[in-house]
Design a protein around this motif. Structure first.
Motif, PDB file in Angstrom:
ATOM      1  N   ASN A 341      27.370 -11.554  28.517  1.00 59.56           N
ATOM      2  CA  ASN A 341      26.460 -12.277  29.411  1.00 59.56           C
ATOM      3  C   ASN A 341      26.315 -13.742  29.015  1.00 59.56           C
ATOM      4  OD1 ASN A 341      25.138 -11.110  27.135  1.00 59.56           O
ATOM      5  ND2 ASN A 341      23.148 -11.506  28.067  1.00 59.56           N
ATOM      6  N   HIS A 342      27.396 -14.487  29.172  1.00 63.43           N
ATOM      7  CA  HIS A 342      27.344 -15.939  28.995  1.00 63.43           C
ATOM      8  C   HIS A 342      26.695 -16.599  30.214  1.00 63.43           C
ATOM      9  CE1 HIS A 342      29.866 -15.810  25.448  1.00 63.43           C
ATOM     10  NE2 HIS A 342      30.806 -15.160  26.108  1.00 63.43           N
ATOM     11  N   SER A 343      27.079 -16.110  31.412  1.00 65.35           N
ATOM     12  CA  SER A 343      26.537 -16.695  32.633  1.00 65.35           C
ATOM     13  C   SER A 343      26.703 -15.712  33.784  1.00 65.35           C
ATOM     14  CB  SER A 343      27.231 -18.020  32.951  1.00 65.35           C
ATOM     15  OG  SER A 343      26.677 -18.605  34.102  1.00 65.35           O
ATOM     16  N   ASP A 344      25.753 -14.799  33.908  1.00 65.16           N
ATOM     17  CA  ASP A 344      25.693 -13.884  35.046  1.00 65.16           C
ATOM     18  C   ASP A 344      24.657 -14.442  36.015  1.00 65.16           C
ATOM     19  OD1 ASP A 344      27.450 -12.314  33.592  1.00 65.16           O
ATOM     20  OD2 ASP A 344      25.841 -11.122  32.712  1.00 65.16           O
ATOM     21  N   VAL A 345      25.053 -14.675  37.273  1.00 66.32           N
ATOM     22  CA  VAL A 345      24.234 -15.454  38.196  1.00 66.32           C
ATOM     23  C   VAL A 345      23.906 -14.637  39.438  1.00 66.32           C
ATOM     24  CG1 VAL A 345      24.014 -17.676  39.364  1.00 66.32           C
ATOM     25  CG2 VAL A 345      25.528 -17.471  37.396  1.00 66.32           C
ATOM     26  N   ASP A 346      22.648 -14.683  39.841  1.00 68.13           N
ATOM     27  CA  ASP A 346      22.189 -13.993  41.047  1.00 68.13           C
ATOM     28  C   ASP A 346      21.521 -15.017  41.969  1.00 68.13           C
ATOM     29  OD1 ASP A 346      21.508 -11.281  42.389  1.00 68.13           O
ATOM     30  OD2 ASP A 346      19.585 -12.338  42.348  1.00 68.13           O
ATOM     31  N   TRP A 347      22.117 -15.217  43.148  1.00 64.56           N
ATOM     32  CA  TRP A 347      21.608 -16.199  44.116  1.00 64.56           C
ATOM     33  C   TRP A 347      20.883 -15.501  45.254  1.00 64.56           C
ATOM     34  CZ3 TRP A 347      22.152 -21.427  43.440  1.00 64.56           C
ATOM     35  CH2 TRP A 347      23.102 -21.875  42.526  1.00 64.56           C
ATOM     36  N   ASP A 388      21.657 -15.292  33.450  1.00 61.65           N
ATOM     37  CA  ASP A 388      21.526 -14.673  32.133  1.00 61.65           C
ATOM     38  C   ASP A 388      22.424 -15.426  31.144  1.00 61.65           C
ATOM     39  OD1 ASP A 388      21.249 -13.105  29.920  1.00 61.65           O
ATOM     40  OD2 ASP A 388      21.664 -11.205  30.926  1.00 61.65           O
ATOM     41  N   PHE A 389      21.779 -16.285  30.325  1.00 61.65           N
ATOM     42  CA  PHE A 389      22.480 -17.092  29.314  1.00 61.65           C
ATOM     43  C   PHE A 389      22.261 -16.544  27.903  1.00 61.65           C
ATOM     44  CE2 PHE A 389      21.754 -20.773  32.366  1.00 61.65           C
ATOM     45  CZ  PHE A 389      23.096 -20.970  32.670  1.00 61.65           C
ATOM     46  N   ARG A 390      21.822 -15.306  27.750  1.00 66.68           N
ATOM     47  CA  ARG A 390      21.315 -14.870  26.452  1.00 66.68           C
ATOM     48  C   ARG A 390      22.363 -14.826  25.342  1.00 66.68           C
ATOM     49  NH1 ARG A 390      17.878  -9.678  28.189  1.00 66.68           N
ATOM     50  NH2 ARG A 390      19.581  -9.608  29.711  1.00 66.68           N
ATOM     51  N   SER A 391      23.633 -14.639  25.691  1.00 70.78           N
ATOM     52  CA  SER A 391      24.645 -14.588  24.628  1.00 70.78           C
ATOM     53  C   SER A 391      24.791 -15.913  23.895  1.00 70.78           C
ATOM     54  CB  SER A 391      26.001 -14.170  25.216  1.00 70.78           C
ATOM     55  OG  SER A 391      26.003 -12.792  25.498  1.00 70.78           O
ATOM     56  N   ASP A 392      24.453 -17.026  24.578  1.00 71.62           N
ATOM     57  CA  ASP A 392      24.613 -18.345  23.973  1.00 71.62           C
ATOM     58  C   ASP A 392      23.286 -19.022  23.655  1.00 71.62           C
ATOM     59  OD1 ASP A 392      27.622 -18.727  24.151  1.00 71.62           O
ATOM     60  OD2 ASP A 392      27.123 -18.245  26.223  1.00 71.62           O
ATOM     61  N   TYR A 393      22.279 -18.830  24.521  1.00 71.77           N
ATOM     62  CA  TYR A 393      21.020 -19.552  24.362  1.00 71.77           C
ATOM     63  C   TYR A 393      19.807 -18.638  24.187  1.00 71.77           C
ATOM     64  CZ  TYR A 393      24.076 -23.099  26.346  1.00 71.77           C
ATOM     65  OH  TYR A 393      25.121 -23.938  26.575  1.00 71.77           O
ATOM     66  N   GLY A 394      20.015 -17.315  24.306  1.00 69.06           N
ATOM     67  CA  GLY A 394      18.914 -16.378  24.148  1.00 69.06           C
ATOM     68  C   GLY A 394      17.919 -16.419  25.295  1.00 69.06           C
ATOM     69  N   LEU A 395      18.332 -16.938  26.473  1.00 72.96           N
ATOM     70  CA  LEU A 395      17.403 -17.149  27.580  1.00 72.96           C
ATOM     71  C   LEU A 395      17.968 -16.633  28.899  1.00 72.96           C
ATOM     72  CD1 LEU A 395      16.399 -20.873  26.939  1.00 72.96           C
ATOM     73  CD2 LEU A 395      14.983 -18.863  26.437  1.00 72.96           C
ATOM     74  N   ILE A 396      17.057 -16.187  29.760  1.00 78.01           N
ATOM     75  CA  ILE A 396      17.329 -16.029  31.182  1.00 78.01           C
ATOM     76  C   ILE A 396      16.557 -17.136  31.890  1.00 78.01           C
ATOM     77  CG2 ILE A 396      16.975 -14.596  33.239  1.00 78.01           C
ATOM     78  CD1 ILE A 396      17.171 -12.149  31.438  1.00 78.01           C
ATOM     79  N   THR A 397      17.233 -17.906  32.736  1.00 75.61           N
ATOM     80  CA  THR A 397      16.540 -18.953  33.498  1.00 75.61           C
ATOM     81  C   THR A 397      16.373 -18.507  34.937  1.00 75.61           C
ATOM     82  OG1 THR A 397      18.569 -20.113  34.121  1.00 75.61           O
ATOM     83  CG2 THR A 397      17.515 -20.761  32.042  1.00 75.61           C
ATOM     84  N   ARG A 398      15.277 -18.954  35.532  1.00 73.05           N
ATOM     85  CA  ARG A 398      15.024 -18.668  36.950  1.00 73.05           C
ATOM     86  C   ARG A 398      14.538 -19.954  37.621  1.00 73.05           C
ATOM     87  NH1 ARG A 398      11.137 -13.915  39.599  1.00 73.05           N
ATOM     88  NH2 ARG A 398      11.883 -14.188  41.764  1.00 73.05           N
ATOM     89  N   THR A 399      15.229 -20.349  38.688  1.00 75.73           N
ATOM     90  CA  THR A 399      14.881 -21.560  39.422  1.00 75.73           C
ATOM     91  C   THR A 399      14.521 -21.188  40.856  1.00 75.73           C
ATOM     92  OG1 THR A 399      16.308 -22.971  38.079  1.00 75.73           O
ATOM     93  CG2 THR A 399      15.726 -23.782  40.269  1.00 75.73           C
ATOM     94  N   ARG A 400      13.374 -21.706  41.299  1.00 77.67           N
ATOM     95  CA  ARG A 400      12.905 -21.444  42.669  1.00 77.67           C
ATOM     96  C   ARG A 400      12.390 -22.730  43.296  1.00 77.67           C
ATOM     97  NH1 ARG A 400       8.900 -16.469  41.412  1.00 77.67           N
ATOM     98  NH2 ARG A 400       8.731 -17.614  39.445  1.00 77.67           N
ATOM     99  N   TYR A 401      12.580 -22.850  44.598  1.00 74.85           N
ATOM    100  CA  TYR A 401      12.056 -24.013  45.311  1.00 74.85           C
ATOM    101  C   TYR A 401      12.161 -23.773  46.816  1.00 74.85           C
ATOM    102  CZ  TYR A 401      16.934 -25.235  46.167  1.00 74.85           C
ATOM    103  OH  TYR A 401      18.247 -25.202  46.566  1.00 74.85           O
ATOM    104  N   GLN A 402      11.579 -24.683  47.555  1.00 77.13           N
ATOM    105  CA  GLN A 402      11.736 -24.722  49.006  1.00 77.13           C
ATOM    106  C   GLN A 402      12.020 -26.161  49.411  1.00 77.13           C
ATOM    107  OE1 GLN A 402       9.323 -22.224  51.765  1.00 77.13           O
ATOM    108  NE2 GLN A 402       8.610 -24.180  52.574  1.00 77.13           N
ATOM    109  N   GLN A 403      12.983 -26.336  50.293  1.00 79.75           N
ATOM    110  CA  GLN A 403      13.328 -27.683  50.754  1.00 79.75           C
ATOM    111  C   GLN A 403      13.242 -27.743  52.276  1.00 79.75           C
ATOM    112  OE1 GLN A 403      16.747 -30.183  49.181  1.00 79.75           O
ATOM    113  NE2 GLN A 403      17.550 -29.722  51.212  1.00 79.75           N
TER     114      GLN A 403
END
Length: 731
Positions: A341-347, A388-403
């Motif tokens: 899980n270097h970069s598993d992405v869900d859009w 899911d960046f946990r293998s490299d940074y130990g973090l899952i990031t989540r970005t949300r917005y409305q444009q």
């Protein structure tokens, strides 16, 4: 269709009969077809339009196996389409004018239209192409006649309209990797003054990739599309055209392969570019609502409705086009191409777009053709994506917005006859646009105090003028010479990547392009057509994915504006029909760009450096049709070449080298068609990537500082050789 064996003697007899038929028809001159386009919002011959454009019929695209807008890059010169990390986020480029952004919220410099209705976001363009009348690719700034103002050009997809006589047809195809394709249409009168058309398309199978660890297949298509149209003659002078389409794509998402070894994870480079990998941690799968063993896949749905009214008012025509688009995207991708899980992405995207265009135009054959109009667009995009960046940074990031976006414009253009054979074309457009991003947040799991952005907003309002001035000279009926000076614009926007610094959300400005173009279109004979154009672009505030610097000196990733650049180049296109049944087409595109003033905090001083795009594109096709032994035959091939595509990512490579360049490649496709003479049936055997060439669509990396030997380099490969056998019927 009756079965016949194809023994060598049978083939020799067929070729002999074909040659004999050509000798008998030697006195019958071969002529090129007149190609009608609506590039200037009126029906006219493509040879009478002072714009560099390429036109392909829907039938030809279908025969060549072109089923998506991205594949057009192998059919016309100076067009490239790069999928960001192999995803559904298409990055279009014409004549070197492009925009790289893996986020979904910003506009493209290439406008993509279906029946004169433009898409607001590039992710909307990835639907299935079917039942098309033609495709027009316009090169150069488009603004005075189009709803969207663009710097690079436009791709117009024109669907087949309802017919006054009953028509029906279908095709069914099978192919490599258990692929199945089907299309059909039904068209004709429904009542007095009422006509309808129903078109359907579906694709299944075709998985050409595999999991390097388990052997599981990846790449199956599962796409269904339907379009219904209704034309009504409300009065003798008022016609309405209602179109409703729906597309659902539940296909696998293409995987990425590993082009260089990864020492940190002991992952060797892939020698087989059809190999890939994926895998989800159970808690991440639960958070995004999928099974832990889910493959990279998508569930995208698009519903588009438009109503066009054409009202003949004496010598003028009033046209109204009202459209509503709804698009939802759920795309699960593995951007590192491995089970780690270097970069598993869900859009998760949700877009709503409303547009309204009004045009008043003179009669097409008026002594002074003109058009004036107004345009309004409103769009809203909600996006929620997790990585899911946990293998490299130990973090899952989540970005949300409305444009939210809103644009209003008024425009006009006129063709003013100056003297015999000379015409002045003048156009002007004034546009106001507002973009606002709100409720932006990037958070982490686990929560890290002080790391993240919450509830942030950003906005941008612009007022811009664009226009065109051209001089056209038509010395005879078969020749057009033109010179044009035009100014085009691409919308500004906001970088909506996962970020921990609000400076990343500072809006970037619109880019401006002043284009000088000289062109010639000539029918040198009834069988030979030659078109050519050269251009010079003065490029200001070019939008580029780079960094900005914080007051503390930290580098913050965002899209920035380059003060000044230039691009020069041209295209040549030739069509030749030397004898009955034989058609040859050739095209060549060349471009070279330079950064005139660009000092990047990330990349260094690039002033005077070449821009990052392929310089050369070449393509062609040959088709030969003949009749023999009671059958109509056609053998055809098309081919394309794209030169090396340099990448700015190499500037970050601590090892040097060009690992992120996309190497030059050739592609060739071939097909054989056969039909009983005077029969509605047709069988086609087609082969794409005939010589099974390896080529890449994109290359990229993950990590803080890339290297050729120890980083997360990835690449998206193009498909290997595939074949399709299709049977068609048309009534």
């Amino acid at each position: 269709m009756p079965y016949r064996s194809f023994a060598p003697s049978t083939l020799a007899a067929a070729l002999a009969a074909a040659l004999a038929s050509q000798v008998q028809a030697a006195d019958a001159p071969a002529t090129l077809d007149r190609v009608e386009v609506t590039a200037q919002r009126r029906a006219e011959s493509a040879q009478d339009v002072g714009i560099a454009l390429s036109v392909l019929s829907g039938d030809e695209l279908k025969a060549r196996g072109v089923r998506g807008v991205n594949q057009l890059q192998d059919q016309v010169p100076s067009l490239e389409v790069e999928p960001a990390f192999g995803s559904g986020q298409a990055q279009f480029r014409i004549r070197g004018i492009g925009f790289q952004d893996y986020g979904a919220n910003n506009a493209s410099p290439v406008g993509v239209y279906v029946d004169e209705v433009g898409f607001a976001f590039p992710v909307q363009t990835q639907g299935l192409l079917f039942d098309l009348a033609r495709v027009e690719v316009l090169r150069g700034p488009q603004g005075t006649l189009y709803g969207k103002n663009t710097t690079a050009g436009a791709i117009n997809l024109l669907t087949r309209r309802p017919t006054r006589q009953a028509e029906a047809g279908f095709s069914v195809g099978v192919g490599s990797n258990s692929a199945v394709q089907a299309q059909g249409y039904l068209s004709g009168p429904l009542a007095d003054g009422v006509r309808g058309r129903l078109s359907l398309a579906s694709e299944r199978g075709g998985a050409w990739q595999h999991n390097r660890l388990t052997g599981e297949k990846l790449g199956d298509q599962r796409v269904d599309a339907v379009r219904g149209q209704l034309e009504v003659d409300l009065t003798p002078t008022l016609q309405a055209r209602l179109s409703l389409s729906h597309n659902q794509d539940r296909s696998d998402v293409p995987g990425l392969y590993v082009p260089t070894p990864r020492a940190r994870t002991q992952q060797p480079a892939d020698t087989d570019t059809t190999a890939t990998g994926w895998g989800l941690k159970p808690d991440f799968a639960q958070a995004i609502g999928v099974s832990p063993d889910a493959k990279p896949s998508r569930d995208n749905r698009a519903t588009n409705i438009s109503l066009q009214l054409d009202w003949q008012l004496g010598a003028t025509r009033l046209t109204s086009i009202t459209a509503r688009q709804r698009f939802t995207r759920h795309e699960l991708a593995d951007w590192d191409g491995t089970a780690v899980n270097h970069s598993d992405v869900d859009w998760r995207d949700n877009a709503r777009v409303t547009t309204q265009e009004l045009r008043l135009a003179s009669a097409p054959q008026a002594a002074l053709p003109w058009v004036v109009g107004a345009y309004y667009a409103k769009d809203r995009l909600s996006e929620d994506w997790q990585t899911d960046f946990r293998s490299d940074y130990g973090l899952i990031t989540r970005t949300r917005y409305q444009q939210d976006g809103r644009a209003t414009a008024v425009f006009g253009q006129a063709d003013v006859p100056l003297a015999a054979q000379w015409t002045l074309v003048a156009g002007l457009r004034q546009e106001r646009e507002t973009r606002s991003l709100h409720d932006f947040s990037t958070g982490t799991t686990p929560v890290v105090p002080g790391l993240g952005v919450s509830g942030t907003a950003s906005s941008l309002t612009t007022n811009q003028t664009s226009g065109k001035l051209a001089l056209q000279f038509k010395p005879d009926a078969g020749t057009l010479l033109y010179a044009s000076l035009s100014r085009g614009l691409k919308s500004g926007g906001i970088t909506a990547h996962n970020t921990f610094n609000t400076l990343a959300l500072t809006a970037f400005q619109p880019e401006k392009l002043v284009a000088l173009e000289l062109g010639a279109k000539a029918d040198l004979s009834r069988a030979l057509r030659l078109n050519a154009a050269v251009f010079h672009y003065d490029y200001r505030d070019q939008q580029f994915q780079d960094v900005t610097t914080s007051p503390t000196g930290a580098l913050i990733g965002k899209i920035i504006n380059i003060p000044r650049s230039r691009i020069d180049g041209g295209e040549v296109e030739l069509q030749w029909r030397p004898l009955q049944g034989l058609t040859v087409a050739q095209s060549l595109g060349y471009k070279h760009g330079t950064f005139k003033a660009f000092n990047s905090p990330l990349l260094g001083n690039l002033s005077g450096h070449s821009q990052f795009f392929p310089k050369l594109s070449y393509g062609g096709s040959v088709a030969y049709a003949w009749t023999a032994q009671g059958f109509d035959w056609k053998a055809a091939a098309d081919y394309s070449y794209r030169s090396n595509s340099p990448s700015w990512l190499n500037r970050l490579n601590v090892d040097g080298g060009t690992v992120y360049d996309i190497p030059a490649y050739w592609l060739a496709n071939a097909r054989l068609e056969v039909a009983p003479s005077n029969s509605p049936w047709l069988a086609t055997l087609g082969v794409r990537n005939l010589f099974d060439r390896h080529y890449d669509l994109t290359r990229n990396f993950f990590g803080n500082r890339p290297s050729t030997a120890d980083d997360l380099n990835v690449a998206a490969a193009g498909q290997p050789r595939t074949w399709t056998l299709t049977v068609s019927y048309a009534y």
